[in-house]
Design an enzyme around this catalytic site. Structure first.
Site, PDB file in Angstrom:
ATOM      1  N   ARG A 123     -10.972   0.098  14.641  1.00 10.34           N
ATOM      2  CA  ARG A 123     -10.797   0.855  13.420  1.00 10.34           C
ATOM      3  C   ARG A 123     -11.800   0.278  12.429  1.00 10.34           C
ATOM      4  O   ARG A 123     -12.918   0.737  12.387  1.00 10.34           O
ATOM      5  CB  ARG A 123      -9.328   0.763  12.954  1.00 10.34           C
ATOM      6  CG  ARG A 123      -8.923   1.901  12.067  1.00 10.34           C
ATOM      7  CD  ARG A 123      -7.421   1.934  11.828  1.00 10.34           C
ATOM      8  NE  ARG A 123      -6.919   0.729  11.155  1.00 10.34           N
ATOM      9  CZ  ARG A 123      -5.674   0.585  10.706  1.00 10.34           C
ATOM     10  NH1 ARG A 123      -4.800   1.580  10.856  1.00 10.34           N
ATOM     11  NH2 ARG A 123      -5.280  -0.532  10.124  1.00 10.34           N
ATOM     12  N   TYR A 182      17.395  28.668  10.639  1.00  7.21           N
ATOM     13  CA  TYR A 182      16.184  29.408  11.017  1.00  7.21           C
ATOM     14  C   TYR A 182      15.934  29.297  12.514  1.00  7.21           C
ATOM     15  O   TYR A 182      16.053  28.207  13.097  1.00  7.21           O
ATOM     16  CB  TYR A 182      14.962  28.859  10.292  1.00  7.21           C
ATOM     17  CG  TYR A 182      14.897  29.234   8.833  1.00  7.21           C
ATOM     18  CD1 TYR A 182      14.781  30.567   8.432  1.00  7.21           C
ATOM     19  CD2 TYR A 182      14.928  28.255   7.840  1.00  7.21           C
ATOM     20  CE1 TYR A 182      14.707  30.908   7.089  1.00  7.21           C
ATOM     21  CE2 TYR A 182      14.847  28.585   6.493  1.00  7.21           C
ATOM     22  CZ  TYR A 182      14.751  29.914   6.128  1.00  7.21           C
ATOM     23  OH  TYR A 182      14.670  30.250   4.809  1.00  7.21           O
ATOM     24  N   LYS A 214       0.840  -1.199   0.000  1.00  9.45           N
ATOM     25  CA  LYS A 214       0.000   0.000   0.000  1.00  9.45           C
ATOM     26  C   LYS A 214       0.877   1.252   0.000  1.00  9.45           C
ATOM     27  O   LYS A 214       2.092   1.165   0.270  1.00  9.45           O
ATOM     28  CB  LYS A 214      -0.910  -0.018   1.235  1.00  9.45           C
ATOM     29  CG  LYS A 214      -0.153   0.043   2.549  1.00  9.45           C
ATOM     30  CD  LYS A 214      -1.075  -0.252   3.739  1.00  9.45           C
ATOM     31  CE  LYS A 214      -0.304  -0.189   5.037  1.00  9.45           C
ATOM     32  NZ  LYS A 214      -1.116  -0.643   6.180  1.00  9.45           N
ATOM     33  N   MET A 269      13.747  24.007   4.065  1.00  8.23           N
ATOM     34  CA  MET A 269      13.043  23.346   2.961  1.00  8.23           C
ATOM     35  C   MET A 269      13.994  22.504   2.104  1.00  8.23           C
ATOM     36  O   MET A 269      13.665  21.390   1.709  1.00  8.23           O
ATOM     37  CB  MET A 269      12.319  24.388   2.096  1.00  8.23           C
ATOM     38  CG  MET A 269      11.478  23.771   0.997  1.00  8.23           C
ATOM     39  SD  MET A 269      10.679  24.992  -0.063  1.00  8.23           S
ATOM     40  CE  MET A 269       9.386  25.608   0.991  1.00  8.23           C
TER      41      MET A 269
HETATM   42  C1  LIG Z   1      -0.464  -1.663   6.840  1.00 16.06           C
HETATM   43  C2  LIG Z   1      -1.120  -2.915   7.228  1.00 16.06           C
HETATM   44  C3  LIG Z   1      -0.372  -4.089   7.428  1.00 16.06           C
HETATM   45  C4  LIG Z   1       1.137  -4.107   7.418  1.00 16.06           C
HETATM   46  O1  LIG Z   1       1.604  -3.586   8.638  1.00 16.06           O
HETATM   47  P1  LIG Z   1       3.172  -3.499   8.972  1.00 16.06           P
HETATM   48  O2  LIG Z   1       3.227  -2.975  10.342  1.00 16.06           O
HETATM   49  O3  LIG Z   1       3.734  -2.532   7.972  1.00 16.06           O
HETATM   50  O4  LIG Z   1       3.718  -4.863   8.789  1.00 16.06           O
HETATM   51  C5  LIG Z   1      -1.066  -5.260   7.670  1.00 16.06           C
HETATM   52  N1  LIG Z   1      -2.422  -5.273   7.746  1.00 16.06           N
HETATM   53  C6  LIG Z   1      -3.153  -4.161   7.590  1.00 16.06           C
HETATM   54  C7  LIG Z   1      -4.632  -4.235   7.702  1.00 16.06           C
HETATM   55  C8  LIG Z   1      -2.543  -2.949   7.338  1.00 16.06           C
HETATM   56  O5  LIG Z   1      -3.279  -1.849   7.194  1.00 16.06           O
END
Ligand SMILES: *Cc1c(COP(=O)(O)O)cnc(C)c1O
Length: 361
Positions: free
Chosen positions: A131, A254, A35, A302
């Protein structure tokens, strides 16, 4: 000449890390979580590394799934948030994707779609993270509804752990999950990277490693990436483009947040928050110059940041700098900046040129 900053993605390391995850998973399948553009590493690059070896893939975005199929990926592709509107469902069937089903609205959309099928689904259970997913009270009806849909073929039970990476662990969530699913003989999809590495009892039939594939630890406070046997995949490198010799009491950057307590040789580094380096990284964040470890000084701007060359007299303009990657774990930089490696990787800016190493073939 372009600015010297670049990211290098090591496909060989990505394959190594995947195979390590797969090995830890025993007989379970390991779906590579790609993802968010493969955690900032580039979905196409992740494909080049893993297309031949991965048991499956997991992501969120239908467009990314489409890209994988267009690239010839034939393995299962899980959609971790399922679908968002009815129009997605026909494409899920056409592309043979495996959506998570996590709420009644999705069930209703699926029912109305009257698909010719078959599709496989991941039935998401809320075991305590609160969630996504069906809680104990709603789960039986959801399962019954899915089982009643002729288009739905294989149902895999899925949940996600909120604290697989800390002392709390997964015990309470596993208890809830076992209660909810008691007596069911369906395959299970449970573990993220942290659970895969720490809790063999949560391996199930499909595991979902993400961050470990990219060579960072899901729990750097407990176990370093190196100790796990992971290799860094992304290295962010640049060069020193300026040097200032300052006296006691002079300030850097800065806000003048760093004040020299003695004669200080300041290296100016061609990397800033517009490249994806965290602006909140404080003075003292580790950085490599000429392969030697030193610290950042003052605020990140930046396009530049400053580092301490006082004890590296041979370093100067043109000296190579590593922000993170080979020789300096992203986890260490993230910890110093009060964040996690995931965020560093995902924030790599589009303006940073990317090179690839370790292509198969
Ligand atoms: C992102 C995600 C993972 C992977 O998690 P990691 O901590 O990167 O291994 C697995 N399952 C779900 C549902 C996720 O959203």
């Amino acid at each position: 000449m372009p600015r010297p900053i670049r990211a290098s993605i090591d496909l060989e390391a990505l394959r190594h890390n995947y195979l390590l995850a797969k090995n830890r998973a025993g007989h379970a399948k390991a779906f590579a979580v790609v993802k968010a553009n493969a955690y900032g590493h580039g979905l196409d690059r992740a494909m080049r590394a893993l297309g031949e070896v991965a048991d499956g893939f997991a992501l969120l975005d239908l467009a990314e799934a489409r890209a994988l199929r267009a690239a010839g990926i034939t393995q299962p592709i899980a959609l971790l948030e399922g679908f968002f509107e009815p129009a997605d469902i026909a494409e899920i069937l056409a592309l043979k994707l495996t959506p998570a089903i996590h709420c009644d609205a999705q069930l209703a959309m699926l029912e109305r779609a009257r698909l010719a099928g078959p599709i496989d689904v991941l039935l998401k259970i809320n075991s305590g993270m609160n969630r996504l997913g069906f809680s104990a009270d709603r789960f039986p009806a959801a399962l019954a509804q899915l089982r009643g849909m002729p288009a739905v073929r294989d149902i895999t039970l899925m949940t996600h752990f909120a604290q697989a990476d800390d002392e709390t662990g997964i015990g309470a969530q596993m208890d809830v999950f076992r209660q909810i699913t008691a007596g069911l003989k369906l395959p299970l999809c449970l573990a993220n990277s942290a659970a895969l590495l720490r809790f063999p009892e949560a391996t199930g039939h499909i595991v979902r490693p993400g961050i470990m594939l990219y060579g960072a630890s899901p729990m750097p406070d407990l176990l370093s990436a190196e100790a796990i046997g992971l290799r860094p995949v992304m290295s962010l490198t640049t060069e020193i483009i300026g040097v200032q010799d300052i006296a006691v009491g002079e300030r850097v950057g800065y806000g003048g947040t760093f004040e020299a307590t003695g004669p200080t040789r300041v290296g100016v580094v061609a990397c800033g928050y517009a490249d994806g380096y965290p602006r909140h990284a404080p003075t003292g964040t580790p950085i490599l110059v000429d392969g030697r470890r030193t610290r950042t000084l003052g605020r990140v701007s930046m396009d530049m940041l400053a580092c301490d060359l006082t004890h590296l007299p041979e370093a100067g303009i043109g000296s190579p700098v590593t922000l993170w990657g080979e020789g300096l774990a992203a986890d260490e930089v993230a910890a110093a900046a009060g964040t996690i490696s995931y965020e560093l990787f995902c924030a790599l800016a589009a303006r940073v040129p990317v090179g690839v190493r370790g292509d198969a073939a």
